[in-house]
Scaffold this active site. Structure first.
Site, PDB file in Angstrom:
ATOM      1  NE  ARG A 224      -4.294  -1.301  -0.053  1.00 21.16           N
ATOM      2  CZ  ARG A 224      -4.452  -2.255  -0.934  1.00 21.16           C
ATOM      3  NH1 ARG A 224      -3.483  -2.538  -1.793  1.00 21.16           N
ATOM      4  NH2 ARG A 224      -5.574  -2.957  -0.984  1.00 21.16           N
ATOM      5  CD  GLU A 252      -2.861   3.649  -5.401  1.00 24.64           C
ATOM      6  OE1 GLU A 252      -3.764   2.808  -5.586  1.00 24.64           O
ATOM      7  OE2 GLU A 252      -1.772   3.391  -4.872  1.00 24.64           O
ATOM      8  CG  HIS A 271      -3.273  -0.125  -6.949  1.00 25.17           C
ATOM      9  ND1 HIS A 271      -3.643   0.489  -5.773  1.00 25.17           N
ATOM     10  CD2 HIS A 271      -3.323  -1.460  -6.691  1.00 25.17           C
ATOM     11  CE1 HIS A 271      -3.922  -0.432  -4.855  1.00 25.17           C
ATOM     12  NE2 HIS A 271      -3.731  -1.626  -5.397  1.00 25.17           N
TER      13      HIS A 271
END
Length: 308
Positions: A224, A252, A271
């Site tokens: 993460r 993000e 991602h």
């Protein structure tokens, strides 16, 4: 009674044409309106963080099934009485494969080779490699284990695994506790972050952490984004001391103009570690099995018990 189920993809609508189930196509990130009333939400993680609050506004919601392993984003928006499951078992292989792709691309200087190809310039590049490297793997869960399995054929000098608690796995692998990390960092040529985002792991990879890595070390993050202090990492990248391969970032989505996009020795992907056709097949099959079981009155599997 009909079980109303919100699903994000037409293939799930088609697969759930089952007596007793009413599948409703609704995407938490893309649909302009809030969701209609439903008992079950099947969802991926919204790319727009502002869309997360939509979960709390779904009337009648009793269960959320996530098309991912990570679940931290949904916890504060989940109704207190609702159960939560994830897609453990369907995501790990794709994520591990992408992690290895990022590492190999960085170590073998593929971005530089691509630039030379575009310039039609034939010039050999001497690179580092996984072969003979010491790898520090942060995370011993499903994704961490899948990464460790894929590292072995590349013959690293050693793979050192770190997790929240020290223990020995069934295959004999010794897992070091997080408190041992300070002594392990100076040994690492490659550090892989495959940890969940928790209060304890947030900004674990900070300036002090990075300063203990040897010159030229590679940091790969497929866990993460908030686990890595982006400013501290940028400082090391700008100095040319470290390298990075990132599938997750903080913030993000990574906004246009953010310095990570153009930082030296930094590979960034959006991602996408789990975004493969095989993942889509597996995660869809798992979701259908979960919903069929709920209709039959079975206890949900892959329950997320830790709601802290």
């Amino acid at each position: 009674m009909t079980l109303r189920v919100l699903v994000p993809w037409q293939r799930l609508v088609d697969a759930l044409q089952i007596p007793g189930i009413e599948p409703i196509l609704w995407h938490i990130n893309d649909d302009p309106e809030d969701a209609p009333e439903a008992e079950v939400l099947v969802t991926e993680r919204p790319s727009n963080p502002e869309r997360r609050t939509r979960v709390a506004r779904i009337k009648g919601l009793q269960h959320v099934h996530l098309l991912s392993i990570g679940y931290e984003w949904v916890l504060e928006h989940l109704p207190q009485h609702a159960t939560l499951t994830n897609s453990r078992g369907a995501v790990e292989d794709a994520t591990a494969e992408h992690c290895l792709a990022l590492i190999l691309a960085s170590l073998r200087e593929l971005p530089q080779a691509l630039e030379q190809q575009r310039e039609q310039r034939w010039e050999r590049i001497w690179t580092s490699s996984l072969h003979g490297s010491t790898v520090l793997l942060l995370g011993a869960g499903g994704v961490g284990s899948a990464i460790a399995e894929r590292l072995a054929p590349f013959k690293p000098a050693q793979v050192i695994t770190v997790a929240s608690k020290s223990r020995t796995l069934d295959d004999g692998t010794v897992v070091h506790g997080i408190d041992a990390i300070e002594a392990l960092l100076p040994q690492a040529d490659v550090v892989i972050v495959a940890l969940p985002h928790t209060a304890r792991t947030e900004k674990l990879v900070n300036a002090e952490f990075l300063s203990q890595l040897r010159d030229g070390a590679l940091l790969a993050n497929i866990g993460r984004g908030p686990i890595v202090d982006a400013e501290a990492l940028l400082a090391e990248l700008d100095r040319g001391r470290l390298r990075a391969a990132l599938d997750v970032t903080d913030p993000e989505p990574l906004p246009s103009g953010h310095p990570l996009w153009t930082a030296p020795n930094c590979v960034v992907t959006p991602h996408m570690a789990g975004d493969t056709g095989e993942f889509l097949k597996l995660v869809s099959e798992l979701a259908v099995r979960q919903i069929r079981g709920m209709l039959a009155g079975d206890e949900p599997f892959n329950i997320v018990a830790d709601r802290s």
